[in-house]
Motif scaffolding. Sequence first.
Motif, mmCIF file in Angstrom:
data_model
loop_
_atom_site.group_PDB
_atom_site.id
_atom_site.type_symbol
_atom_site.label_atom_id
_atom_site.label_comp_id
_atom_site.label_asym_id
_atom_site.label_seq_id
_atom_site.Cartn_x
_atom_site.Cartn_y
_atom_site.Cartn_z
ATOM 1 N N ILE A 160 43.390 76.353 58.920
ATOM 2 C CA ILE A 160 42.982 76.579 57.533
ATOM 3 C C ILE A 160 43.934 75.878 56.579
ATOM 4 C CG2 ILE A 160 42.823 78.354 55.733
ATOM 5 C CD1 ILE A 160 41.708 80.229 57.857
ATOM 6 N N ASN A 163 43.358 72.166 56.621
ATOM 7 C CA ASN A 163 42.112 71.884 55.928
ATOM 8 C C ASN A 163 42.303 71.928 54.414
ATOM 9 O OD1 ASN A 163 39.484 71.199 55.974
ATOM 10 N ND2 ASN A 163 38.701 73.203 56.556
ATOM 11 N N LEU A 164 43.081 72.902 53.962
ATOM 12 C CA LEU A 164 43.326 73.038 52.531
ATOM 13 C C LEU A 164 44.091 71.834 51.991
ATOM 14 C CD1 LEU A 164 42.822 75.008 50.276
ATOM 15 C CD2 LEU A 164 44.999 76.069 50.753
ATOM 16 N N LEU A 167 41.670 69.045 51.677
ATOM 17 C CA LEU A 167 40.802 69.204 50.509
ATOM 18 C C LEU A 167 41.554 68.856 49.230
ATOM 19 C CD1 LEU A 167 38.823 72.486 51.245
ATOM 20 C CD2 LEU A 167 37.919 70.189 51.153
ATOM 21 N N ILE B 151 37.033 82.587 56.016
ATOM 22 C CA ILE B 151 37.745 81.621 55.172
ATOM 23 C C ILE B 151 37.400 80.206 55.603
ATOM 24 C CG2 ILE B 151 40.015 80.723 54.545
ATOM 25 C CD1 ILE B 151 41.101 83.522 54.717
ATOM 26 N N GLN B 152 37.351 79.975 56.916
ATOM 27 C CA GLN B 152 37.007 78.633 57.405
ATOM 28 C C GLN B 152 35.605 78.244 56.966
ATOM 29 O OE1 GLN B 152 37.778 79.117 61.600
ATOM 30 N NE2 GLN B 152 39.498 77.705 61.462
ATOM 31 N N GLU B 154 34.037 79.300 54.241
ATOM 32 C CA GLU B 154 34.039 78.984 52.815
ATOM 33 C C GLU B 154 34.695 77.639 52.556
ATOM 34 O OE1 GLU B 154 34.591 81.744 49.892
ATOM 35 O OE2 GLU B 154 33.667 83.401 50.973
ATOM 36 N N GLN B 155 35.737 77.322 53.333
ATOM 37 C CA GLN B 155 36.382 76.013 53.182
ATOM 38 C C GLN B 155 35.414 74.887 53.529
ATOM 39 O OE1 GLN B 155 39.974 75.749 55.480
ATOM 40 N NE2 GLN B 155 41.177 75.847 53.618
ATOM 41 N N HIS B 156 34.609 75.109 54.533
ATOM 42 C CA HIS B 156 33.639 74.083 54.908
ATOM 43 C C HIS B 156 32.673 73.829 53.761
ATOM 44 C CE1 HIS B 156 30.985 71.815 57.574
ATOM 45 N NE2 HIS B 156 30.037 72.356 56.857
ATOM 46 N N LEU B 158 33.274 74.338 50.598
ATOM 47 C CA LEU B 158 34.034 73.663 49.546
ATOM 48 C C LEU B 158 34.171 72.180 49.854
ATOM 49 C CD1 LEU B 158 35.508 74.394 46.978
ATOM 50 C CD2 LEU B 158 37.574 74.752 48.298
ATOM 51 N N GLY B 159 34.416 71.872 51.151
ATOM 52 C CA GLY B 159 34.502 70.477 51.561
ATOM 53 C C GLY B 159 33.207 69.739 51.315
#
Lengths: 217, 211
Positions: A160, A163-164, A167, B151-152, B154-156, B158-159
């Motif tokens: 995570i 990934n952040l 981003l 969370i992963q 939601e990050q996807h 966002l990506g």
Amino acid sequence: MATRVKARSELIPYLVFIIYVITSFGGAVWLEVPSTGTKCVSEDIKQNVVVIADFSVVNDDSNPHNTFNIAARVTSPYGNNLYHQENVTHGQFAFTTTEAGNYLACFWIDESHKATTGVSVSLDWRTGIAAKDWESVARKEKLEGVELELRKLEGAIDAIHQNLIYLKSREADMREVSEITNGRVAWYSIMSIGVCIAVSVMQVFHLKRYFRKKKLI
Amino acid sequence: MVEQIAVVAVIVMVLSEIMGGVVGLRIMLEKQECLSHKADHGATVRASFVVVKVHGWRQSMSSGADLVVTGPSGEQIRDFRDKTSEMFEFVANKEGVYRFCFTNKSPFYETIDFDVHSSYFFHFDQEHAKDEHFKPLLESIAKLRDALYNIQYEQHWLGAQTSRQAIVNEKMGKRAIYKAVFESAALVSASGLQVYLLRRLFNRRLEMSGF
């Protein structure tokens, strides 16, 4: 002693049943491959990421006797063929990405089967941390139970975080492009007005010269 | 007691292993595409989609896709029309195959980033509070794992949104340049046309009046 052994042997078939029930519901997605043409899915993957995928033809209840064989192909962003298999009902592939970009996996029904209806293909596609082989890590470092679970959580949190960061860098690139475009739009508007004024001034001079030449002024 | 804990540990490990798959895929939508996902009874199914790219020049007009979610017995669960991005969840009351069907109304191909993910521990407190087989520690670990997978997910999403914005930004930059060049060319040619027409008019007038 006897009662403990009996309790354990009673629990094992329950456990096996649970595992069987649970493993038949995966985190997978079913695609509908049409009778003619290919069905493709893609994903934008970074460099040095492990990808593991599993695909299989799903036995439809509506036509239990028609099981078609499918073909699968996986290509890298630059067009290299990473996996190609024809005339199978299930298969799996694994690779580590060497370049960042769009990886494409395509499925189609084999031409030898004259299919009239489509077929459902179950695809389980895992990248990065979801593709990690925890069994080998557990064996190598002799982890089990709670310790292994916590190690998995640590891996997930690390993924995570990475990934952040990724981003954030993409957002920074986008912001730069946005600001350059903003500056450019301002300059182009001024340039447009400038061209307009210059051209009309030239027009006036040209016409004045013309009228003077023709003795109208 | 030790065997029971070991058995429970295995169950939790297997459970959390299977629930791990956050499936983020991009599909090329021409007219209609359907995807299915098998969900267990009581699971919270979370899904999201983002229209990342429209392969045509009319992105601002009629962009977006329709999504219809139907359950195992064909009942409609969700319906979204003309959305460029959506994130939603529902509880699977029946176990079975849930279908997500996308429809594209615009004449161009669209690339859609779709993500679906089943979560079992969302309603954990109500369901399994009475079950004494699960030790609290393993239960907490499983809940934590589920939260991290969320969370992963939601990050996807966002990506995918960032990808879409990056494409929009690039197109905007190119369009600014094209607009500037075209506008200057149009101004210059309009002015040239004006001069030409005026000259022609006065030439004719002068000829007519005999100069």
